[in-house]
Write a protein that holds these residues in place. Sequence first.
Motif, mmCIF file in Angstrom:
data_model
loop_
_atom_site.group_PDB
_atom_site.id
_atom_site.type_symbol
_atom_site.label_atom_id
_atom_site.label_comp_id
_atom_site.label_asym_id
_atom_site.label_seq_id
_atom_site.Cartn_x
_atom_site.Cartn_y
_atom_site.Cartn_z
ATOM 1 N N LYS A 1 -7.542 -13.356 18.436
ATOM 2 C CA LYS A 1 -8.590 -14.323 18.131
ATOM 3 C C LYS A 1 -8.069 -15.730 18.423
ATOM 4 C CE LYS A 1 -12.070 -15.363 14.669
ATOM 5 N NZ LYS A 1 -11.769 -16.455 13.738
ATOM 6 N N VAL A 2 -8.752 -16.396 19.350
ATOM 7 C CA VAL A 2 -8.382 -17.768 19.696
ATOM 8 C C VAL A 2 -9.581 -18.655 19.410
ATOM 9 C CG1 VAL A 2 -7.667 -19.328 21.562
ATOM 10 C CG2 VAL A 2 -6.813 -16.981 21.500
ATOM 11 N N ASN B 1 -10.764 -22.780 19.385
ATOM 12 C CA ASN B 1 -10.390 -24.150 19.734
ATOM 13 C C ASN B 1 -9.013 -24.230 20.375
ATOM 14 O OD1 ASN B 1 -11.801 -26.460 19.731
ATOM 15 N ND2 ASN B 1 -11.831 -26.685 17.476
ATOM 16 N N ASN B 2 -8.734 -23.253 21.270
ATOM 17 C CA ASN B 2 -7.449 -23.194 21.966
ATOM 18 C C ASN B 2 -6.268 -22.999 21.019
ATOM 19 O OD1 ASN B 2 -6.433 -23.108 24.613
ATOM 20 N ND2 ASN B 2 -5.455 -25.094 24.309
ATOM 21 N N ARG B 3 -6.496 -22.376 19.872
ATOM 22 C CA ARG B 3 -5.441 -22.109 18.897
ATOM 23 C C ARG B 3 -5.544 -20.668 18.420
ATOM 24 N NH1 ARG B 3 -1.507 -24.011 16.320
ATOM 25 N NH2 ARG B 3 -1.271 -22.470 14.735
ATOM 26 N N VAL B 4 -4.402 -19.993 18.305
ATOM 27 C CA VAL B 4 -4.406 -18.614 17.826
ATOM 28 C C VAL B 4 -4.770 -18.583 16.345
ATOM 29 C CG1 VAL B 4 -2.914 -16.662 17.259
ATOM 30 C CG2 VAL B 4 -2.785 -17.696 19.520
ATOM 31 N N GLU B 5 -5.744 -17.716 16.006
ATOM 32 C CA GLU B 5 -6.166 -17.590 14.608
ATOM 33 C C GLU B 5 -5.790 -16.237 14.025
ATOM 34 O OE1 GLU B 5 -7.935 -19.818 12.711
ATOM 35 O OE2 GLU B 5 -7.923 -21.364 14.270
ATOM 36 N N GLY B 6 -5.681 -15.217 14.888
ATOM 37 C CA GLY B 6 -5.378 -13.903 14.341
ATOM 38 C C GLY B 6 -5.279 -12.843 15.421
ATOM 39 N N THR C 1 -3.031 -15.029 11.494
ATOM 40 C CA THR C 1 -1.726 -15.630 11.754
ATOM 41 C C THR C 1 -1.893 -16.812 12.694
ATOM 42 O OG1 THR C 1 0.531 -15.225 12.521
ATOM 43 C CG2 THR C 1 -1.204 -14.134 13.743
ATOM 44 N N GLY C 2 -0.951 -17.748 12.626
ATOM 45 C CA GLY C 2 -1.003 -18.896 13.520
ATOM 46 C C GLY C 2 -0.019 -18.793 14.672
ATOM 47 N N THR D 1 2.655 -21.427 25.804
ATOM 48 C CA THR D 1 1.601 -21.236 26.796
ATOM 49 C C THR D 1 0.534 -22.296 26.532
ATOM 50 O OG1 THR D 1 0.221 -19.814 25.427
ATOM 51 C CG2 THR D 1 1.975 -18.734 26.692
ATOM 52 N N PRO D 2 -0.476 -22.404 27.421
ATOM 53 C CA PRO D 2 -1.538 -23.387 27.170
ATOM 54 C C PRO D 2 -2.302 -23.137 25.857
ATOM 55 C CG PRO D 2 -1.591 -22.659 29.447
ATOM 56 C CD PRO D 2 -0.599 -21.795 28.747
ATOM 57 N N VAL D 3 -2.230 -21.917 25.298
ATOM 58 C CA VAL D 3 -2.908 -21.639 24.029
ATOM 59 C C VAL D 3 -1.919 -21.885 22.889
ATOM 60 C CG1 VAL D 3 -4.010 -19.880 22.602
ATOM 61 C CG2 VAL D 3 -4.478 -19.978 25.063
ATOM 62 N N GLU D 4 -2.271 -22.789 21.981
ATOM 63 C CA GLU D 4 -1.371 -23.154 20.892
ATOM 64 C C GLU D 4 -1.123 -21.955 19.969
ATOM 65 O OE1 GLU D 4 -1.177 -26.626 17.553
ATOM 66 O OE2 GLU D 4 -2.738 -26.778 19.061
#
Lengths: 90, 405
Positions: free
Chosen positions: B201-202, B204-209, B219-220, B342-345
Motif C-alpha cells: 500500500k502506497v 502519497n508516494n509513501r509506503v503505508e503497509g 508499516t512505514g 527508491t523514489p517511493v518513500e
Amino acid sequence: MQLQCPNCGPRDVHEFRCGGEVQARPGPEPQQEAWATYLYMRANPLGWLREWWFHRFGCQKWFIAERHTVQQKVRATYFLGGTEQGGGAA
Amino acid sequence: MRGLDGRQPDRMWRSPELEDRYDVVIIGGGVHGLATAYYLAREHGIRDVAVLEKRYIGSGGSGRNTAIIRSNYLTPEGVRFYDESLRLYEELALELRFNVMFSQRGHLTLAHSDSAIRTMRWRAEVNQIQGVDSRLIWPDEIAAICPQLDVSDHPRFPVLAALYHPPGGIIRHDAVVWGYARGADGYGVEIHQETEVTGIKVDNNRVEGVQTTKGTIKTGTVLNATAGWCSLIADMAGVRLPVTTHPLQACVTEALKPFLDVVVVSGSLHVYVSQTDRGELVMGSAIDPFQSYSMDSSLTFLESLSSHVLELMPSLSSVKVLRQWAGICDMTPDYSPLMGFTPVEGFLIDVGWGTYGFKAGPVSGKRMAELIATERTPEILEPFGLSRFDSLELVGEKGAASVGH
C-alpha cells in the motif's frame, strides 16, 4: 525448446539470440531520463512477454516472439508489422 | 523428535502469529533479509521487525547457490564491498554461535586466452591495492596447487594462467541462513514463513503497509530482498527496476574421497567446481541465455557443463551426477547490485544480486540495517544506488562476476 522462425520454421532455441523485451524507442531528441529508461529499465514480467529474437545461425533476421516466462511456451512469432506465425512447442 | 539424552531439542526460531503493525517489514527470508533483520536488532536496537517469506527460509537463491565466497572483483567499489563481506564471514560462526563451515581453501580462476590473462592481471592489481590477497600465477604453480587439472597443451583451450585468491572458499549456505534466523529470532525479530506478499500500500508516494496471504500489516518501512522475484515486489510499490530474471543451473555428483581442496573456476569454459566436506562435487555454469522465472533443469546444461568439466579434469569421466537444480537470478545491466532508497518513500531495495548474492549476505545485511536505522546511505553502499542508472554511473563488474563464482 524450439522457436518458430517466421522465415525458416521451427528450430532449436540455441540457433537464436534473445534480444530482450520489446519496448518503445525514445524520439529523435530524447531526454537523458528517457534514454536511461529505454536502455536499462525492464518490466521483467512473470507471464507472457513480447521480446526480440535474432536467428543467428539461420536467416539472420530479427523477429518478435510472445513467450511465457514460466511455462517455456511460445504462442506466436512474427516480423515487426508482419503476419503472425504459430508458436513453437515447448 | 528427541535427542540422545531424551530431551526435546530447542526450537531454532518461533512461529508467531502475524501482528497488524511492525516498524520494519522485510520481504524475503533469504540470507539478505535475515541478515538485515539480525543486524537491525543487534546493532541498532530495532526489534519490531517481521521477515516475510513466501515458502520456507532459504528456499530461494540462498539455498540454491554453489556456496562460493570470494572478494577478487574488478572495480575498487566492488572489491571493497565484497571484501568486507568476506571478513564478516570469517567471524560469522563465532558471531552467531553456529558452525557455518566456512572453508577458506583458495580460489583459482583459470585463463585460457590472452584477453582473459589481461583481465586477471587488472583484477589482481585492483585487488592488491585494496589489500585483498590475489595474484596471477602460471601453469607450474597451478599444477602444484591443483594437480588434478590438465595444464598441458592437449586441451582445446589450454590453461595459460590463473588468478589465485587464497582467502576464497566455500561455506555451508543453509547454516548461514539458519544461523542468522536463530540470531534474529533471539533478539525478538519475527520470522513468518509461508507468508506471501500480495500487495504494497502506497499513499502519497509513501509506503503505508503490506498485504499478505496471512493478513494486512501497517508499516512505514519495507525492504525488498527477494532476489529473482524482486521486479514483481517492486511493481507492487510502483517502482521499476533495471532487472531481468534468468535461471542459473547447478548440479552435484555422488560423494568421492577428498581430492580437490581448491575452488576451480573457468570463465571461458563457463564452469566452476568445488568439493564439499561431504565429498560431493558441486558444479555450476553461466545463466540461461534468456529471461525466465522457471526453475526447470535442462539436459543441455548438464551436457555442456559435463563436457567442460572433463576438459579440465579428465579423471572425472566415470563420476555420476546425483542431482541438478536451478535458481533464479535478478541480473542487472552492470552486474552490480541495487541497494538503498527508491523514489517511493519507505520502500527500500536490496536486490539485483544476480549470481553473486550469497557471498554478499553479511555486508548487505549489516549496511542495509545501518541505512534503515540512520536513514542515510552508508559510504560503502553509495556506488550501488538505483539512481546510478539515471546518472549513467554504472559499476561494471561483468569481467569478474559473470561466471567467476
